[in-house]
Design an enzyme around this catalytic site. Structure first.
Site, PDB file in Angstrom:
ATOM      1  N   SER A 129       0.594  -1.381  -0.391  1.00  0.00           N
ATOM      2  CA  SER A 129      -0.106   0.207  -0.021  1.00  0.00           C
ATOM      3  C   SER A 129       0.709   1.363  -0.215  1.00  0.00           C
ATOM      4  O   SER A 129       0.632   2.265   0.761  1.00  0.00           O
ATOM      5  CB  SER A 129      -0.732   0.128   1.130  1.00  0.00           C
ATOM      6  OG  SER A 129      -1.692  -0.993   0.854  1.00  0.00           O
ATOM      7  N   ASP A 180      -6.429  -0.384   2.681  1.00  0.00           N
ATOM      8  CA  ASP A 180      -5.404   0.366   3.077  1.00  0.00           C
ATOM      9  C   ASP A 180      -6.133   1.610   3.237  1.00  0.00           C
ATOM     10  O   ASP A 180      -4.657   2.131   4.433  1.00  0.00           O
ATOM     11  CB  ASP A 180      -4.639   0.203   1.563  1.00  0.00           C
ATOM     12  CG  ASP A 180      -4.977  -1.110   0.490  1.00  0.00           C
ATOM     13  OD1 ASP A 180      -5.356  -1.954   1.571  1.00  0.00           O
ATOM     14  OD2 ASP A 180      -4.759  -0.651  -0.753  1.00  0.00           O
ATOM     15  N   TYR A 233      -7.091  -6.805 -10.843  1.00  0.00           N
ATOM     16  CA  TYR A 233      -7.645  -6.570  -9.691  1.00  0.00           C
ATOM     17  C   TYR A 233      -8.944  -6.114 -10.594  1.00  0.00           C
ATOM     18  O   TYR A 233      -9.979  -7.108  -9.942  1.00  0.00           O
ATOM     19  CB  TYR A 233      -7.121  -5.569  -9.168  1.00  0.00           C
ATOM     20  CG  TYR A 233      -7.546  -5.056  -7.609  1.00  0.00           C
ATOM     21  CD1 TYR A 233      -7.375  -5.600  -6.575  1.00  0.00           C
ATOM     22  CD2 TYR A 233      -9.158  -4.320  -7.784  1.00  0.00           C
ATOM     23  CE1 TYR A 233      -8.029  -5.259  -4.896  1.00  0.00           C
ATOM     24  CE2 TYR A 233      -9.927  -3.874  -6.755  1.00  0.00           C
ATOM     25  CZ  TYR A 233      -9.229  -4.481  -5.428  1.00  0.00           C
ATOM     26  OH  TYR A 233      -9.747  -3.932  -4.154  1.00  0.00           O
TER      27      TYR A 233
HETATM   28  C1  GLA Z   1      -5.524  -4.194  -2.887  1.00  0.00           C
HETATM   29  C2  GLA Z   1      -6.659  -3.107  -3.111  1.00  0.00           C
HETATM   30  C3  GLA Z   1      -7.497  -2.832  -0.982  1.00  0.00           C
HETATM   31  C4  GLA Z   1      -8.004  -4.614  -1.292  1.00  0.00           C
HETATM   32  C5  GLA Z   1      -7.179  -5.662  -1.271  1.00  0.00           C
HETATM   33  C6  GLA Z   1      -7.164  -7.198  -1.669  1.00  0.00           C
HETATM   34  O1  GLA Z   1      -4.798  -4.213  -1.195  1.00  0.00           O
HETATM   35  O2  GLA Z   1      -7.111  -1.124  -2.274  1.00  0.00           O
HETATM   36  O3  GLA Z   1      -9.071  -2.578  -1.000  1.00  0.00           O
HETATM   37  O4  GLA Z   1      -9.147  -5.071  -1.955  1.00  0.00           O
HETATM   38  O5  GLA Z   1      -5.833  -5.077  -2.681  1.00  0.00           O
HETATM   39  O6  GLA Z   1      -7.534  -7.281   0.170  1.00  0.00           O
END
Ligand code: GLA
Length: 397
Positions: A129, A180, A233
């Site tokens: 993150s 995050d 994603y």
């Molecule tokens: C990333 C996204 C989050 C979440 C994760 C998976 O970190 O930013 O919002 O969806 O993936 O859990």
């Protein structure tokens, strides 16, 4: 570099670039998620922990509506006008920062231009993150510098997390959920943060003092490419939305785990069945992990982490060879529990290891990576850290 010297050095870089003193230095942490992956945008549960790797920003208000921004990790300085931001400035790391100012204005707050120098200590593209850390550091700086109201306390921080999510979704173009940003703004030291995305539920701070149990949390950054705005994603998010539409429910959270098989039978494809099975069982694993931590029952974690990793590998299909190798090797070398963490498709895995085993387990993972011809991983132990804040930096050399 000693972390305590980062604010001073960053203020120096600010001065060199902008020929003025910054008004202050702010920072925000990256995170690992203990369990609960791809559940946030399904109105589910997750359990992140802030890590001591942080992104720092030195900043000062400007009288106009320009943002001048530089990063110690990226060559060059950029100047971005706040107005017309959505028309064409999408993409690039600076969008994560400037997008926060745009999103604050969209939420009805009055902000202006900024000069900003960034020092990102959360490894980029690691699934830890780094983007949320940048957004949240800029957000707390903007709240202070423009004296914005409504962002105090946990309630206010939750509102600020929403602003940062909007910046990431609408300006940076990454369709992520809110885990995050919530972790970066709400986490507390020595605790994990239970987030419930089903409506307006306050977060819960769950005890997570591994050191008191002779344990360590090892982060294993595989350095395998990880990006949240490259479509993979977003595909998972769309598949979940397709399942919601087929099931005719408000969200996957509305589905009862007890009736999983019945729900799965109503779906049109095996792919959707696997996606839904991951989300429902993963939400249940978060509940069980929280119960275990609150009962001080670390013995329950290995099977929960193992089931979670398997579910992400086989049902949600977001793991990769590097993540599987890190997890399997750590376990074989003596980790109590291990799983991939974050969005997946590369990025990082985590392992709960005996504190005395950090070096041996790290060496085992490094050797396994080298034997398979993978890039050298980056391994480091972390403790649960605190949230975004103004650094106690008072200026001057
Ligand atoms: C990333 C996204 C989050 C979440 C994760 C998976 O970190 O930013 O919002 O969806 O993936 O859990």
């Amino acid at each position: 570099m000693e972390l305590s010297t980062v604010p001073d050095a960053l203020a120096g870089a600010f001065r060199d670039a902008f020929a003025e003193e910054p008004s202050g230095v702010w920072s925000a942490p990256g995170r690992v998620n203990l369990i609960g992956e791809h559940t946030d945008y399904n109105h589910g549960l997750c359990l992140p922990v802030a890590i001591p790797r942080r992104t720092y920003v030195a900043a000062r208000r400007r009288d106009d509506r320009l943002v001048r921004i530089l990063s110690r990790q990226v060559p060059g300085e950029r100047t971005i006008p706040l107005d017309g931001l959505l028309q064409g400035s999408r993409g690039g790391w600076a969008a994560y920062a400037v997008g926060v100012l745009w999103a604050l204005e969209q939420a009805g707050h009055r902000v202006g231009g900024l000069d900003v120098a960034v020092d990102g200590r959360v490894p980029l593209g690691s699934g830890l993150s780094s983007s949320a850390a940048l957004e949240c550091a800029v957000a707390v700086a903007a709240v202070d510098l423009f004296a914005l109201e409504g962002f105090d306390g946990d309630e206010g921080r939750r509102a600020l997390a929403q602003v940062c999510v909007r910046a990431e979704n609408d300006v940076a173009g990454a369709p992520t959920g809110g885990m995050d940003q919530s972790a970066s703004l709400l986490a507390r030291r020595d605790t994990a943060l239970l987030l419930d995305f089903d409506g307006d539920v306050a977060p819960r701070h769950v005890p997570f003092d591994l050191a008191a149990h002779g344990l360590s949390l090892l982060v294993m950054n595989t350095r395998a490419v990880h990006s949240l705005d490259d479509g993979q994603y977003g595909n998972r998010r769309e598949e979940c939305a397709a399942a919601v539409a087929e099931l005719g429910v408000g969200s996957l959270r509305d589905m009862a785990l007890a009736d999983l098989d019945g729900s799965l039978r109503r779906l049109s494809s095996d792919l959707l069945r696997r996606r839904v099975r991951h989300v429902l069982t993963e939400i249940d694993r978060v509940t069980r992990t929280v119960a275990a931590l609150e009962a001080d029952d670390f013995a329950a974690l290995p099977s929960l982490f193992e089931a979670s990793h398997r579910s992400m590998r086989d049902d949600f299909e977001i793991s990769c060879a590097e993540l599987d190798t890190a997890v399997e090797t750590a376990r074989t070398a003596g980790a109590l529990a291990a799983r991939m963490t974050g969005g997946g498709f590369g990025g990082s895995a985590i392992a709960i290891v005996p504190a005395s085993g950090v070096d041996d387990i790290s060496s085992a993972v490094e050797s396994a990576f080298s034997a398979k011809g993978f890039r050298e991983p980056e391994l480091f132990p972390v403790s649960a850290g605190g949230p975004a804040m103004r650094e106690p930096w008072t200026g001057g050399r």
